[in-house]
Design an enzyme around this catalytic site. Structure first.
Site, PDB file in Angstrom:
ATOM      1  N   GLN A   1      41.061  39.001  37.345  1.00 46.51           N
ATOM      2  CA  GLN A   1      40.598  38.715  38.555  1.00 46.51           C
ATOM      3  C   GLN A   1      41.381  37.691  39.359  1.00 46.51           C
ATOM      4  OE1 GLN A   1      36.057  37.951  37.188  1.00 46.51           O
ATOM      5  NE2 GLN A   1      36.303  38.161  39.646  1.00 46.51           N
ATOM      6  N   HIS A   2      41.403  37.803  40.420  1.00 44.41           N
ATOM      7  CA  HIS A   2      42.016  36.679  41.434  1.00 44.41           C
ATOM      8  C   HIS A   2      43.485  36.924  41.599  1.00 44.41           C
ATOM      9  CE1 HIS A   2      38.088  34.796  40.935  1.00 44.41           C
ATOM     10  NE2 HIS A   2      38.318  34.563  39.591  1.00 44.41           N
TER      11      HIS A   2
ATOM     12  N   ASP B   1      37.941  42.328  35.519  1.00 46.83           N
ATOM     13  CA  ASP B   1      37.772  42.293  34.160  1.00 46.83           C
ATOM     14  C   ASP B   1      36.263  41.677  33.695  1.00 46.83           C
ATOM     15  OD1 ASP B   1      38.410  39.771  34.863  1.00 46.83           O
ATOM     16  OD2 ASP B   1      39.858  39.136  33.338  1.00 46.83           O
TER      17      ASP B   1
END
Length: 477
Positions: A79-80, A239
């Site tokens: 992520q991110h 994820d």
């Protein structure tokens, strides 16, 4: 290999350190082939997206000839991460990853400039942490304006790989609501990109991918890849969302994941909006929500303490009053991006094994503190914690969670849950079913169960008091 009971699907987990691919029988969840290839992360915390693509190709090749029988594929990714692409779809620079804390000053300014923590929580479901993509874009514009100016498309890691699979250009990318909800520019209230936030950070909405709905394909596989041309590509997800899918998670079941980062989450039917910033109000990969708390310091931080002490990671000892707050990389939960590790309570008779146990306690403590906020009020307080991630197989980790939580613990036997969750998403798309229901039929959450033990209130009180008293020190830039 025995003939599969159903069609074959491929689930991909592109994590911080490597890419894994699983070929899975959609009818039974049986893994029939697997592959894995590593990534390199720079000292600054960057990673070249081209590496991820090469690693995906290597992982698919390792699966062997059976990969040509796959009927659908889905990619789950860390992520991110901020992936910036130029007009030709090439990375402008290395991706900024989730655990990069350089954007802490930009995060602080964004929260203040746009109405404060409560405004952000109500608008996006979360108070931005330094991991969130919006803060990284703000950092890039401030520190590398030439790179920001050259950017024509912004993608999350799973979006980038999905786009490479389908061959979609910078104007045709896709993402999903789960991963988008961790960007900081997607509104959980409206389930759309937030025009006010995007304008404030100077990001053109046209640079962002289309958000596909649960059960909607992102496209089909282009020619020239190890996978069959034309098979379905699911929307993919982050994820953590894929991990929830991989467990077939139902609302109210708490999950604690012990990896490079530590996370605690649960599926909820209610949109979360925690103004304290402890809980990120993510969407899941379906139509529900995934309130989640995440720490930056988990297994790697405790392993570092073991190395400093010259002990094996399981060489813990009970007793003593040492307290360790293992915030070696700054911390997200609690929100202390400038913190470093703290050790206190040493005595002449304190042993190395007791200090190591204190490091475990400190790593687990923050996650358990967030557990009540993650779960809905009507969730069963005696429900077992599903313990997953690399640390879940460690006896010291498992026993620390039991002792500090007072809950029973189940360690699912299924491995590679993120890739399994991606495979369940691909299977759900192929079969026209809900992905989590598919995974529940695969029985992925079954495993050894450990009964509850009495909660160690004394250790919890020492940790709570130390964190409270050291707050001003840990919060200094």
């Amino acid at each position: 290999m025995a003939a599969p009971d159903g069609p074959l699907v491929v689930g991909v987990d592109s994590s911080t350190q490597s890419t894994k691919a699983l070929v899975v029988d959609a009818a039974t969840g049986t893994v029939v082939a697997r592959g894995q290839a590593p990534h390199v992360v720079t000292a600054e915390g960057d990673s070249d997206p081209e590496q991820w693509w090469q690693a995906l190709g290597e992982a698919l090749d390792q699966c062997g000839p059976v990969i040509r029988e796959a009927a659908a594929v889905s990619v789950a990714g860390q992520q991110h991460g901020l992936v910036t692409l130029d007009a030709d779809g090439l990375p402008v620079r290395n991706a900024l990853l989730w655990n990069d804390t350089r954007s802490a000053p930009q995060r602080d300014r964004l929260v203040e400039e746009l109405g404060g923590a409560a405004w952000w929580a109500e608008r996006t479901g979360s108070v931005p942490a330094t991991s969130f993509t919006a803060t990284k874009w703000a950092w890039l514009r401030e520190h590398e304006p030439h790179a920001a100016a050259a950017t024509r498309a912004v993608r999350l890691p799973h979006d980038y790989l999905t786009g490479r699979l389908t061959g979609q250009g910078v104007s045709g990318g896709t993402t999903d609501r789960g991963d988008a909800s961790g960007s900081g520019w997607w509104s959980s209230a409206s389930e759309s990109y937030d025009a006010e936030i995007l304008a404030h950070i100077g990001l053109d909405p046209a640079a962002l991918p289309r958000v596909v709905a649960a059960g909607e394909p992102a496209g089909t596989v282009r020619a020239g890849l190890p996978l069959p041309e034309g098979i379905l590509v699911a929307g993919g997800t982050g994820d953590n969302m894929a991990g929830a899918l991989g467990l077939g998670l139902a609302p109210g079941q708490p999950v604690l994941s012990l990896g490079t980062s530590g996370t605690v989450y649960a599926v909820s039917e209610r949109r979360p909006a925690d103004g304290s910033g402890v809980v990120a109000g993510f969407a899941d990969a379906g139509r529900h929500w995934l309130p989640l708390a995440c720490t930056l310091n988990c297994t790697v931080a405790v392993d570092r303490f073991a190395a400093l002490l010259g002990r094996e990671r399981e060489a813990v000892e009970s007793g003593g009053e040492a307290v360790v707050l293992p915030f070696l990389d700054g911390e997200r939960t609690p929100d202390l991006p400038y913190a470093s590790g703290l050790l206190t309570g040493l005595r002449h008779d304190t042993s190395g094994g007791q200090v190591l146990q204190a490091a475990y306690d400190g790593a687990v403590f923050a996650l358990l503190e967030a557990l009540d906020r993650v779960l809905d009020e009507d969730a069963d307080p005696a429900a077992p914690i599903l313990l997953i991630g690399g640390g879940a197989r460690g006896v010291a980790w498992r026993e620390t969670v039991r002792r500090l939580s007072g809950r029973p613990v189940v360690v699912p036997r299924a491995q590679e849950l993120v890739a399994l969750g991606a495979a369940a998403q691909a299977a759900g798309l192929l079969l026209g079913r809900e992905a989590a229901a598919v995974a529940r039929e695969w029985d992925t959450a079954q495993g050894p169960a450990y009964a509850a033990v009495e909660r160690d209130e004394a250790a919890l009180e020492r940790l709570s008091a130390t964190l409270r008293d050291a707050g001003p020190l840990l919060g200094r830039p």
